[in-house]
Design an enzyme around this catalytic site. Structure first.
Site, mmCIF file in Angstrom:
data_model
loop_
_atom_site.group_PDB
_atom_site.id
_atom_site.type_symbol
_atom_site.label_atom_id
_atom_site.label_comp_id
_atom_site.label_asym_id
_atom_site.label_seq_id
_atom_site.Cartn_x
_atom_site.Cartn_y
_atom_site.Cartn_z
ATOM 1 N N TYR A 1 12.061 -35.119 -64.400
ATOM 2 C CA TYR A 1 12.027 -36.161 -65.420
ATOM 3 C C TYR A 1 13.400 -36.824 -65.520
ATOM 4 C CZ TYR A 1 14.556 -33.185 -68.825
ATOM 5 O OH TYR A 1 15.503 -32.409 -69.471
ATOM 6 N N CYS A 2 13.404 -38.059 -66.034
ATOM 7 C CA CYS A 2 14.645 -38.744 -66.432
ATOM 8 C C CYS A 2 14.367 -39.361 -67.801
ATOM 9 C CB CYS A 2 15.071 -39.780 -65.384
ATOM 10 S SG CYS A 2 13.827 -41.015 -64.987
ATOM 11 N N GLU A 3 15.068 -40.388 -68.173
ATOM 12 C CA GLU A 3 14.885 -40.918 -69.529
ATOM 13 C C GLU A 3 13.471 -41.464 -69.732
ATOM 14 O OE1 GLU A 3 17.081 -43.883 -72.756
ATOM 15 O OE2 GLU A 3 17.771 -43.826 -70.671
ATOM 16 N N TYR B 1 11.972 -38.124 -70.795
ATOM 17 C CA TYR B 1 12.496 -37.320 -71.922
ATOM 18 C C TYR B 1 12.290 -38.021 -73.265
ATOM 19 C CZ TYR B 1 15.718 -34.683 -74.868
ATOM 20 O OH TYR B 1 16.260 -33.930 -75.883
ATOM 21 N N SER C 1 11.281 -41.648 -66.799
ATOM 22 C CA SER C 1 10.575 -41.273 -65.558
ATOM 23 C C SER C 1 10.142 -42.507 -64.774
ATOM 24 C CB SER C 1 9.364 -40.389 -65.866
ATOM 25 O OG SER C 1 9.785 -39.107 -66.271
#
Length: 323
Positions: A229-231, A271, A233
């Site tokens: 995941y990132c901020e 996230y 995605s």
């Protein structure tokens, strides 16, 4: 061709026949001139026709298309017999179309690839994956977690609620171990992340992730999965997901379709979405966006690093494409 102004001879009596000899001589001279002019014109016309025929023959007989001498138009390509040449299209069967559509980011070699020992097994795997989309990367089984349609058609996405169920042990009977990978920049990770997640955001971290397989104890009948995941995605998380799969394929190219990490997932909407609905499973219970004003300098620093890694990868691709 008769001259425009011809002075006829003067006669005393037009019916008397006087002066007819001289008039006949003048007519014969003009006929001779007209005949010579006609012959010259005929020769010139014939030469022009011969020249045009030669030019047309040269343009028709050439195998490649050339521009016209006068209109600058492309001529149709013809073979040595003068027949027009047509480009043949490669025939693709419907099953091949399904296979190409279902397999993601070049993870499957073609049937002509020399790196596989048994081509029949590869073709069987390709057909199996094309018919059943819920299989993991090596085609050995279905996914253990429920997936949803996400932003990226080639990646498997899961909801924040599914991640929470995994954290509380709902899937312990199927999943023996897992690793949650936070692909954001360090200041974002330190500002708040999912419990147990590790921070890997550089492309060189791919080797670290690949080498971590041996640290997870294999349990009989249970799986080890990776979750990214990132901020949101949208970019960094999917990019790391794809890089891991690409490195895994390269490492096991002689044993296709074997994979060290056949089962991987991407948290849908990243996230931000997880923090909004599952805040108690974050540590610290906070969310720091990438564009935070207090970290403008950090953002420039880490973005420059990411661009240098990306440009290096582009140079490698360019060198591979050069002949």
């Amino acid at each position: 061709m008769t001259p425009k102004h011809v002075t006829r001879p003067q006669f005393v009596d037009e019916d008397s026949g006087l002066g007819m000899d001289s008039f006949d001589t003048i007519q014969e001279e003009y006929k001779d001139q007209d005949l010579s002019v006609d012959i010259e014109n005929t020769q010139i016309i014939n030469r022009d026709q011969d020249l045009s025929v030669e030019i047309d023959t040269q343009l028709t007989d050439t195998p490649c298309s050339r521009r016209s001498l006068f209109g600058f138009q492309k001529r149709q390509r013809r073979d040595c017999k003068g027949s027009p040449l047509t480009k043949r299209r490669k025939h693709v069967t419907p099953s091949q179309k399904r296979i190409q559509k279902s397999l993601s980011f070049g993870e499957c070699p073609t049937s002509k690839s020399p790196c596989t020992s048994d081509q029949s097994e590869v073709l069987q795997f390709m057909e199996r994956v094309s018919l059943k989309e819920d299989l993991v990367g090596d085609g050995s089984a279905s996914h253990s977690l429920p997936t949803i349609p996400g932003k990226h058609a080639d990646l498997k996405s899961i909801t924040p609620e599914t991640v929470t169920d995994l954290l509380v042990g709902k899937y312990d009977e199927v999943i023996g171990s897992y690793q949650i990978i936070d692909c954001r920049y360090p200041y974002e990770y330190e500002g708040g992340h999912i419990k147990g997640a590790v921070n890997f955001y550089k492309e060189m971290d791919v080797e670290t992730i690949m080498s971590s397989q041996g640290s997870h104890e294999a349990q009989a009948g249970k799986r080890h999965i990776l979750i990214f995941y990132c901020e949101f995605s949208s970019e960094r998380g999917p990019k790391m997901y794809r890089n891991i799969r690409k490195a895994d394929r390269s490492l096991n190219q002689d044993q296709y379709p074997k994979l060290n990490f056949p089962e991987m997932y991407l948290i849908h909407n990243g996230y931000k979405s997880f923090f909004e609905s599952q805040k108690v499973f974050c540590e610290p219970e906070d969310y720091k966006p990438m564009l935070h004003k207090a970290h403008a300098q950090d953002l420039r620093h880490f973005r420059a690093k990411s661009k240098s890694f990306t440009s290096g990868e582009k140079r490698k691709k360019a060198s591979r494409l050069s002949f």
